[in-house]
Design a protein around this motif. Structure first.
Motif: not given
Length: 100
Positions: A23-31, A71-83
């Motif tokens: 939810a955070r990644g979608m609202s702050t990055v991908i959207s 760079p947004a892709f790197t941000e997204w992966r930092a948010i969701v990638g650890p899971f």
């Protein structure tokens, strides 16, 4: 419209945190990405560690070049990638028919 389908397997016991991260990644990055048209997140019933994320893009290049090359892709992966328990499987689909 292009459908990006991302199939995720996450670490056990991380559902609530993963859903918050999505939810955070979608609202702050991908959207904010060019060509982003919306998303749906589906949670597995038989396999509770499995999620299917549908992201709708105007063009394939909006995702594959514009977003993934930024760079947004790197941000997204930092948010969701650890899971991720395994690398996600990502494919793209083109709409050819739908019901009313």
């Amino acid at each position: 419209m292009i459908l990006e389908l991302a199939d995720f397997s996450i670490h056990a016991g991380q559902n609530a945190a993963f859903e918050e991260a999505i939810a955070r990644g979608m609202s702050t990055v991908i959207s904010h990405a060019k060509g982003f048209e919306g998303f749906k997140l589906n949670h597995g019933i038989e396999n509770p560690q499995r999620y299917v994320l549908q992201i709708f893009w105007t063009t394939l290049e909006d995702h594959t070049v514009g977003f993934r090359g930024s760079p947004a892709f790197t941000e997204w992966r930092a948010i969701v990638g650890p899971f991720f328990a395994a690398p996600p499987v990502v494919e793209h689909f083109e709409l050819i028919g739908k019901s009313a």
